[in-house]
Structure formats: structure tokens, C-alpha cells
Design a protein around this motif. Structure first.
Motif, PDB file in Angstrom:
ATOM      1  N   ARG A  37       0.865  -1.329  -0.084  1.00 34.49           N
ATOM      2  CA  ARG A  37      -0.001  -0.026  -0.012  1.00 34.49           C
ATOM      3  C   ARG A  37       0.810   1.338  -0.023  1.00 34.49           C
ATOM      4  NH1 ARG A  37      -3.014   2.982   4.366  1.00 34.49           N
ATOM      5  NH2 ARG A  37      -5.016   3.595   3.347  1.00 34.49           N
ATOM      6  N   TYR A  38       0.478   2.094  -1.046  1.00 32.17           N
ATOM      7  CA  TYR A  38       1.334   3.538  -1.143  1.00 32.17           C
ATOM      8  C   TYR A  38       0.543   4.523  -0.898  1.00 32.17           C
ATOM      9  CZ  TYR A  38       4.393   6.877  -2.967  1.00 32.17           C
ATOM     10  OH  TYR A  38       4.999   8.246  -3.252  1.00 32.17           O
ATOM     11  N   GLU A  39       0.883   5.572  -0.175  1.00 38.27           N
ATOM     12  CA  GLU A  39       0.095   6.688   0.307  1.00 38.27           C
ATOM     13  C   GLU A  39       0.954   7.737  -0.499  1.00 38.27           C
ATOM     14  OE1 GLU A  39      -2.658   7.579   1.510  1.00 38.27           O
ATOM     15  OE2 GLU A  39      -3.125   5.668   2.367  1.00 38.27           O
ATOM     16  N   PRO A  40       0.309   8.322  -1.834  1.00 45.31           N
ATOM     17  CA  PRO A  40       1.498   9.390  -2.642  1.00 45.31           C
ATOM     18  C   PRO A  40       1.337  10.733  -1.872  1.00 45.31           C
ATOM     19  CG  PRO A  40      -0.691   8.732  -4.025  1.00 45.31           C
ATOM     20  CD  PRO A  40      -0.684   7.964  -2.455  1.00 45.31           C
ATOM     21  N   LEU A  41       0.476  10.904  -0.947  1.00 48.28           N
ATOM     22  CA  LEU A  41       0.377  12.533  -0.279  1.00 48.28           C
ATOM     23  C   LEU A  41       1.463  12.212   0.811  1.00 48.28           C
ATOM     24  CD1 LEU A  41      -3.324  13.027   0.218  1.00 48.28           C
ATOM     25  CD2 LEU A  41      -1.605  13.879  -1.572  1.00 48.28           C
ATOM     26  N   THR A  42       1.878  11.211   1.537  1.00 46.75           N
ATOM     27  CA  THR A  42       2.789  11.228   2.573  1.00 46.75           C
ATOM     28  C   THR A  42       4.035  10.467   2.268  1.00 46.75           C
ATOM     29  OG1 THR A  42       1.833   9.099   3.378  1.00 46.75           O
ATOM     30  CG2 THR A  42       1.012  11.301   4.378  1.00 46.75           C
ATOM     31  N   GLY A  43       4.183   9.557   1.263  1.00 51.37           N
ATOM     32  CA  GLY A  43       4.978   8.786   0.814  1.00 51.37           C
ATOM     33  C   GLY A  43       5.313   7.471   1.703  1.00 51.37           C
ATOM     34  N   ARG A  44       4.249   7.092   2.492  1.00 42.86           N
ATOM     35  CA  ARG A  44       4.284   6.021   3.360  1.00 42.86           C
ATOM     36  C   ARG A  44       3.878   4.511   2.571  1.00 42.86           C
ATOM     37  NH1 ARG A  44       2.595   4.675   9.048  1.00 42.86           N
ATOM     38  NH2 ARG A  44       2.084   2.527   8.915  1.00 42.86           N
ATOM     39  N   ILE A  45       4.861   3.830   2.769  1.00 42.11           N
ATOM     40  CA  ILE A  45       4.679   2.387   1.841  1.00 42.11           C
ATOM     41  C   ILE A  45       4.476   1.325   3.315  1.00 42.11           C
ATOM     42  CG2 ILE A  45       5.726   0.584   0.749  1.00 42.11           C
ATOM     43  CD1 ILE A  45       7.719   2.927  -0.659  1.00 42.11           C
ATOM     44  N   ASP A  46       3.527   0.440   3.306  1.00 45.13           N
ATOM     45  CA  ASP A  46       3.028  -0.652   3.952  1.00 45.13           C
ATOM     46  C   ASP A  46       3.102  -1.832   3.099  1.00 45.13           C
ATOM     47  OD1 ASP A  46       2.716   1.138   6.081  1.00 45.13           O
ATOM     48  OD2 ASP A  46       0.602   1.265   5.539  1.00 45.13           O
ATOM     49  N   VAL A  47       3.940  -2.913   3.809  1.00 46.15           N
ATOM     50  CA  VAL A  47       3.922  -4.155   2.908  1.00 46.15           C
ATOM     51  C   VAL A  47       3.267  -5.279   3.855  1.00 46.15           C
ATOM     52  CG1 VAL A  47       5.372  -6.006   2.059  1.00 46.15           C
ATOM     53  CG2 VAL A  47       6.159  -3.547   1.974  1.00 46.15           C
ATOM     54  N   TYR A  48       2.329  -5.825   3.597  1.00 45.41           N
ATOM     55  CA  TYR A  48       1.488  -6.944   4.160  1.00 45.41           C
ATOM     56  C   TYR A  48       1.714  -8.271   3.576  1.00 45.41           C
ATOM     57  CZ  TYR A  48      -1.231  -2.896   5.638  1.00 45.41           C
ATOM     58  OH  TYR A  48      -1.837  -1.646   6.308  1.00 45.41           O
ATOM     59  N   LEU A  49       2.059  -9.402   4.393  1.00 42.75           N
ATOM     60  CA  LEU A  49       2.087 -10.645   3.982  1.00 42.75           C
ATOM     61  C   LEU A  49       0.961 -11.549   4.795  1.00 42.75           C
ATOM     62  CD1 LEU A  49       3.631 -12.698   2.316  1.00 42.75           C
ATOM     63  CD2 LEU A  49       4.902 -13.434   4.431  1.00 42.75           C
ATOM     64  N   ASP A  50       0.048 -12.049   3.701  1.00 46.40           N
ATOM     65  CA  ASP A  50      -1.271 -12.773   4.307  1.00 46.40           C
ATOM     66  C   ASP A  50      -1.840 -11.748   5.235  1.00 46.40           C
ATOM     67  OD1 ASP A  50      -0.792 -14.867   2.925  1.00 46.40           O
ATOM     68  OD2 ASP A  50       0.350 -16.112   4.490  1.00 46.40           O
ATOM     69  N   ASN A  51      -1.864 -10.494   5.073  1.00 51.77           N
ATOM     70  CA  ASN A  51      -2.746  -9.489   5.624  1.00 51.77           C
ATOM     71  C   ASN A  51      -2.310  -9.063   6.878  1.00 51.77           C
ATOM     72  OD1 ASN A  51      -4.728  -9.397   3.735  1.00 51.77           O
ATOM     73  ND2 ASN A  51      -6.010 -11.064   4.567  1.00 51.77           N
ATOM     74  N   GLU A  52      -0.889  -9.411   7.308  1.00 48.02           N
ATOM     75  CA  GLU A  52      -0.151  -9.087   8.479  1.00 48.02           C
ATOM     76  C   GLU A  52       0.814  -7.822   7.940  1.00 48.02           C
ATOM     77  OE1 GLU A  52      -0.845  -9.660  11.604  1.00 48.02           O
ATOM     78  OE2 GLU A  52      -2.565 -10.982  11.147  1.00 48.02           O
ATOM     79  N   LEU A  53       0.666  -6.627   8.792  1.00 50.03           N
ATOM     80  CA  LEU A  53       1.678  -5.644   8.447  1.00 50.03           C
ATOM     81  C   LEU A  53       3.122  -6.093   8.895  1.00 50.03           C
ATOM     82  CD1 LEU A  53       2.134  -2.777   7.389  1.00 50.03           C
ATOM     83  CD2 LEU A  53       2.110  -2.138   9.812  1.00 50.03           C
ATOM     84  N   VAL A  54       4.151  -6.352   7.715  1.00 52.91           N
ATOM     85  CA  VAL A  54       5.339  -6.543   8.113  1.00 52.91           C
ATOM     86  C   VAL A  54       6.661  -5.797   7.790  1.00 52.91           C
ATOM     87  CG1 VAL A  54       4.820  -9.208   7.438  1.00 52.91           C
ATOM     88  CG2 VAL A  54       5.660  -7.702   5.516  1.00 52.91           C
TER      89      VAL A  54
END
Length: 146
Positions: free
Chosen positions: A37-54
């Protein structure tokens, strides 16, 4: 051997720079549900593996507002990707453009009201962090205008 990792890189002038990484457990011959998941307004990238934030990283530089490519780097591993999709937030802040600019989401208008130009599949994340496909339906956009 070395532990499996998920890594986030940034490419500047075709030079890859590792920004952050985290160890993960991967079992050979097992399918995983991966989301980025990428938020272009903030530059935040979240990576999930089997719906868990890793893994999370926030780009302190000017966050990217659009791009031309997605790179699925595998570190020389043997990998199969199935059902790869890119989702984008839709709101008045992010209109659906039609044309050939990098920011346009659709290249062509629908040729007629009975032939759609695109299919929009909705993926949402609840406030408690759970991912879901509401009603597991797809919406077809018809008659797009420039």
C-alpha cells in the motif's frame, strides 16, 4: 542460509538504494497473499504478508505522485506471481484521466455504451486493519469522457 526478507528499495537515476528490510518466514511451494500500500500524499509504503503488516517505510524525499513501472524484485529466487493487480485510491483528489499521460489511468474511451473501457475492482481496508473485498464484485466503467 540467510533468513528470507522483505525489502523496500528506491530507484534514483537507475540506481537502486535499499531503504529498509525486515526478516520474514517463507515456506517453499506455499502461496502467499502479498499487498503493498502506497500513500502518494505522505510517501508511506506498507507491506503486508497474508494480511499482516510486515514492513513500513516513509519516503522523506518528495513522494512520487505517479509512475510508469512496478518492479517485483525477487533476489534471484524462483517465484510465481498470480493475479497481480495495482489499485489506486479514488476520490475527487485523484480523478480518472483518459489519455496517454503517465497520470492517466485509462488509455482509451469506451467505443460504445455496451463495450467498457475498464474494470474497477475495489479493495478496502477496515479501520481495524482487516483487508476485504466488499461484496466481491467488480464494477465496469462505461462511456468514459476525456
Amino acid at each position: 542460509g540467510s533468513p528470507d526478507k522483505v525489502e523496500i528499495y528506491r530507484s534514483v537515476n537507475n540506481n537502486l538504494q535499499l531503504k529498509t528490510s525486515a526478516p520474514i518466514d517463507i515456506t517453499a511451494d506455499e502461496w502467499y497473499d502479498c499487498k503493498v500500500r502506497y500513500e502518494p500524499l505522505t510517501g508511506r509504503i506498507d507491506v503486508y504478508l497474508d494480511n499482516e503488516l510486515v514492513l513500513t517505510w516513509v519516503d522523506p524525499a518528495q513522494p512520487l505522485k505517479n509512475g510508469l513501472f512496478v518492479s517485483l524484485r525477487t533476489g534471484s529466487s524462483q517465484v510465481l506471481f498470480d493475479d497481480f493487480r495495482v489499485y489506486r485510491e479514488f476520490s475527487p483528489r485523484y480523478p480518472i484521466g483518459v489519455g496517454r499521460k503517465p497520470s492517466d489511468l485509462l488509455r482509451y474511451n469506451s467505443p460504445s455504451a455496451s463495450k467498457p473501457a475498464a474494470r474497477v475492482i475495489t479493495l478496502e481496508k477496515s479501520r481495524d486493519g482487516q483487508w476485504y473485498l466488499p461484496h466481491q464484485t467488480e464494477t465496469v466503467i462505461k462511456g468514459m469522457k476525456k
